[in-house]
Design a protein around this motif. Sequence first.
Motif, short mmCIF file in Angstrom:
data_model
loop_
_atom_site.label_atom_id
_atom_site.label_comp_id
_atom_site.label_asym_id
_atom_site.label_seq_id
_atom_site.Cartn_x
_atom_site.Cartn_y
_atom_site.Cartn_z
N PHE A 29 34.21 30.27 48.27
CA PHE A 29 34.30 29.90 46.85
C PHE A 29 35.09 28.59 46.76
O PHE A 29 36.31 28.61 46.54
CB PHE A 29 35.04 30.98 46.05
N PRO A 30 34.42 27.46 46.90
CA PRO A 30 35.16 26.18 46.96
C PRO A 30 35.92 25.86 45.69
O PRO A 30 36.79 25.00 45.71
CB PRO A 30 34.06 25.15 47.22
N TYR A 31 35.61 26.54 44.59
CA TYR A 31 36.36 26.26 43.35
C TYR A 31 37.73 26.93 43.36
O TYR A 31 38.57 26.64 42.52
CB TYR A 31 35.56 26.72 42.12
N GLY A 95 41.63 26.66 33.61
CA GLY A 95 40.62 27.61 34.09
C GLY A 95 40.43 27.55 35.60
O GLY A 95 39.40 27.98 36.12
N VAL A 96 41.44 27.05 36.32
CA VAL A 96 41.33 26.96 37.79
C VAL A 96 41.90 28.24 38.42
O VAL A 96 43.02 28.64 38.11
CB VAL A 96 42.12 25.72 38.31
N ASP A 97 41.10 28.86 39.29
CA ASP A 97 41.56 30.08 39.97
C ASP A 97 42.39 29.70 41.20
O ASP A 97 41.96 28.88 42.00
CB ASP A 97 40.36 30.92 40.41
N LEU A 98 43.55 30.34 41.33
CA LEU A 98 44.49 29.95 42.38
C LEU A 98 44.75 31.09 43.36
O LEU A 98 44.90 32.24 42.96
CB LEU A 98 45.84 29.65 41.74
N ILE A 99 44.87 30.72 44.64
CA ILE A 99 45.28 31.68 45.67
C ILE A 99 46.74 31.41 45.99
O ILE A 99 47.10 30.30 46.38
CB ILE A 99 44.49 31.45 46.97
N LEU A 178 37.36 41.10 50.32
CA LEU A 178 38.10 40.09 49.56
C LEU A 178 37.16 39.40 48.56
O LEU A 178 37.50 39.18 47.39
CB LEU A 178 38.68 39.09 50.56
N LYS A 179 35.97 39.07 49.05
CA LYS A 179 34.95 38.43 48.21
C LYS A 179 34.61 39.31 47.01
O LYS A 179 34.51 38.83 45.88
CB LYS A 179 33.68 38.28 49.07
N SER A 180 34.46 40.60 47.26
CA SER A 180 34.08 41.54 46.20
C SER A 180 35.15 41.60 45.12
O SER A 180 34.86 41.70 43.92
CB SER A 180 33.89 42.96 46.74
N ILE A 181 36.41 41.52 45.54
CA ILE A 181 37.52 41.57 44.57
C ILE A 181 37.44 40.34 43.66
O ILE A 181 37.53 40.45 42.44
CB ILE A 181 38.88 41.62 45.30
N VAL A 182 37.22 39.18 44.26
CA VAL A 182 37.15 37.94 43.47
C VAL A 182 35.99 38.01 42.47
O VAL A 182 36.15 37.69 41.29
CB VAL A 182 37.02 36.71 44.41
N ILE A 183 34.84 38.47 42.94
CA ILE A 183 33.67 38.54 42.04
C ILE A 183 33.94 39.53 40.91
O ILE A 183 33.69 39.23 39.73
CB ILE A 183 32.40 38.93 42.85
#
Length: 203
Positions: A29-31, A95-99, A178-183
């Motif tokens: 997810f490059p964003y 609206g930027v998602d941050l890790i 991890l991907k599923s959580i983000v989605i």
Amino acid sequence: MKRDGVLYIISAPSGAGKTTLCRELIDIFPYLRHSVSYTTRHPRPGEVHGKDYFFISKDEFNRMVEAGEFAEWAEVHGNCYGTSITTLEECRTAGVDLILDIDIQGARQLKLRYQGGVFIFILPPSFEELHRRLNGRSSDSDEVISRRIDAAAGEIRESRWYDYIIVNDQFPRAVEELKSIVIAEQCRTTRVLEAVAELFELE
Ligand code: ADP
Ligand code: 5GP
């Protein structure tokens, strides 16, 4: 749909695979953006100021603490680390998602402050495997490795108050989780309700 940025707060005992997983997630997810923390630690070879961390002096760190510029901060393995409020607020409103790859003490502070944050804990499959990974990474001395293993038991106990736990056994499976959580989090009603109301002109 326009919405506030999401904070993904990810913690793990050292060696569990958090850095590798976070890198993979940003590739997928490059964003997603990695939150750049402030630290008093010296840069390791290859680390870049402003990209990996903002490397600052102890005096400057203390000044930021006094000025209330950190959303959270903690001393980890003898160095200070902190997340600036400005970074979080700018990303949230844009609206930027941050890790946020931060330790448990810092995550606890954010849990009180950011109700909408998503708290994820990465576990190794076993202590033996944790030991193997810390050894395999060959970036730490035996003494540092044994200190990190000792700390791991206490850290793992803290996983209970996180929203999600991922056991990083098979790497591809952990990435899928991890991907599923983000989605899923992107579809959470509370995050999209305002945009839906606007789109369908709901009262
Ligand atoms: P952390 O950031 O949690 O300290 P790292 O991401 O640096 O951990 O990973 C520690 C070591 O374990 C690295 O050498 C990494 O390549 C390896 N690793 C990560 N995930 C796995 C996995 N699922 N299986 C085997 N080795 C892994
Ligand atoms: P390292 O020095 O290996 O990059 O990081 C050491 C530890 O500090 C890791 O557990 C990492 O998650 C944590 N850390 C990095 N940045 C921050 C931060 O801004 N706040 C807190 N509380 N911990 C951080």
